[in-house]
Design a protein around this motif. Structure first.
Motif, PDB file in Angstrom:
ATOM      1  N   LEU A 115       0.798  -1.145  -0.024  1.00  0.00           N
ATOM      2  CA  LEU A 115       0.129   0.075   0.053  1.00  0.00           C
ATOM      3  C   LEU A 115       0.784   1.297   0.048  1.00  0.00           C
ATOM      4  N   PRO A 116       2.032   1.394   0.823  1.00  0.00           N
ATOM      5  CA  PRO A 116       2.735   2.629   0.707  1.00  0.00           C
ATOM      6  C   PRO A 116       3.287   2.848  -0.575  1.00  0.00           C
ATOM      7  N   LEU A 117       3.762   1.661  -1.365  1.00  0.00           N
ATOM      8  CA  LEU A 117       4.267   1.864  -2.685  1.00  0.00           C
ATOM      9  C   LEU A 117       3.445   2.311  -3.632  1.00  0.00           C
ATOM     10  N   ARG A 118       2.016   1.812  -3.525  1.00  0.00           N
ATOM     11  CA  ARG A 118       0.739   2.379  -4.158  1.00  0.00           C
ATOM     12  C   ARG A 118       0.695   3.863  -4.273  1.00  0.00           C
ATOM     13  N   HIS A 123       1.073   9.445  -6.230  1.00  0.00           N
ATOM     14  CA  HIS A 123       1.715  10.826  -6.108  1.00  0.00           C
ATOM     15  C   HIS A 123       2.374  11.199  -7.230  1.00  0.00           C
ATOM     16  N   VAL A 124       3.450  10.386  -7.783  1.00  0.00           N
ATOM     17  CA  VAL A 124       4.120  10.583  -8.747  1.00  0.00           C
ATOM     18  C   VAL A 124       3.552  10.520 -10.109  1.00  0.00           C
ATOM     19  N   THR A 125       2.642   9.844 -10.386  1.00  0.00           N
ATOM     20  CA  THR A 125       1.737   9.679 -11.786  1.00  0.00           C
ATOM     21  C   THR A 125       0.961  10.710 -11.919  1.00  0.00           C
ATOM     22  N   ALA A 126       0.370  11.404 -10.739  1.00  0.00           N
ATOM     23  CA  ALA A 126      -0.629  12.536 -10.768  1.00  0.00           C
ATOM     24  C   ALA A 126       0.105  13.935 -11.430  1.00  0.00           C
ATOM     25  N   GLN A 127       1.434  13.846 -11.423  1.00  0.00           N
ATOM     26  CA  GLN A 127       2.306  14.931 -12.015  1.00  0.00           C
ATOM     27  C   GLN A 127       2.393  14.780 -13.651  1.00  0.00           C
TER      28      GLN A 127
END
Length: 203
Positions: A115-118, A123-127
């Motif tokens: 879950l932390p990796l997800r 967060h990163v892909t939202a950029q």
């Protein structure tokens, strides 16, 4: 700065970033495997089944580069005893044995480690916009296909650039059946003839 030099520098930067990513992935998998009480090969087996659905023991052996049938059986036995997987009969051929994930407490507890990796991934892909994500996905799929082919030929001298190009063309979508079929065909051709490798087709 010339285009060739810019390309060289960009490729070098990407290569270094990929090495860091691989190192982090290995360390993360080691940690998750230890927390879940399974070994790293068992964890990769579970990851494959989660991604691909039902797979036969021979498909798992190919994907995990396991050469001994007894080792594959022992791995499946361990995971079945722990409640992670089960053996089922094929729908089309009842003689075929397939391995699938058991959706339950044990599997859910294992997935919680990711879950932390997800959250980081989201967060990163939202950029990035959809087109940029499609571009990144295509690169990763092609690289995954090439890496999968190369690892199966480490030390054998049978993997060539042309072979890898054909494999990445055929398996860029990440389809397990296509990947295994192509790898098996290339292994057979390279092992039984001394003909030049198949060249990449152009249109």
């Amino acid at each position: 700065m010339s285009i060739d030099e810019r390309r060289r520098q960009a490729a070098e930067r990407l290569g270094k970033a990929s090495r860091v990513q691989v190192t982090l992935a290995v360390l993360i998998n080691q940690t998750i495997a230890a927390q879940a009480g399974v070994n790293q090969t068992d964890l990769q087996c579970l990851n494959l089944l989660t991604l691909q659905g039902q797979l036969s023991p021979s498909q798992l052996a190919q994907a995990l580069a396991m050469t001994r049938g007894g080792a594959v059986t022992a791995m499946i036995d361990r995971l079945e005893k722990a409640g992670y997987v089960r053996r089922v009969r094929g729908h089309k051929d009842r003689r075929q044995v397939l391995i699938e994930i058991v959706q339950g407490t044990e599997t859910n507890a294992l997935m919680e480690h990711y879950l932390p990796l997800r959250d980081i991934f989201d967060h990163v892909t939202a950029q990035y916009d959809p087109d940029e994500l499609d571009f990144l996905a295509e690169y990763i799929e092609r690289n995954n296909a090439a890496l999968g082919f190369t690892t199966r030929h480490t030390g054998t001298g049978t993997g060539t650039t042309s072979d890898v190009e054909e494999t990445t063309d055929t398996t860029a979508t990440g389809n397990m059946d296509e990947t295994l079929a192509t790898l098996a065909r290339l292994r057979h051709a390279r092992g039984n003839t001394h003909q030049a490798p198949t060249q990449r087709k152009t249109t």
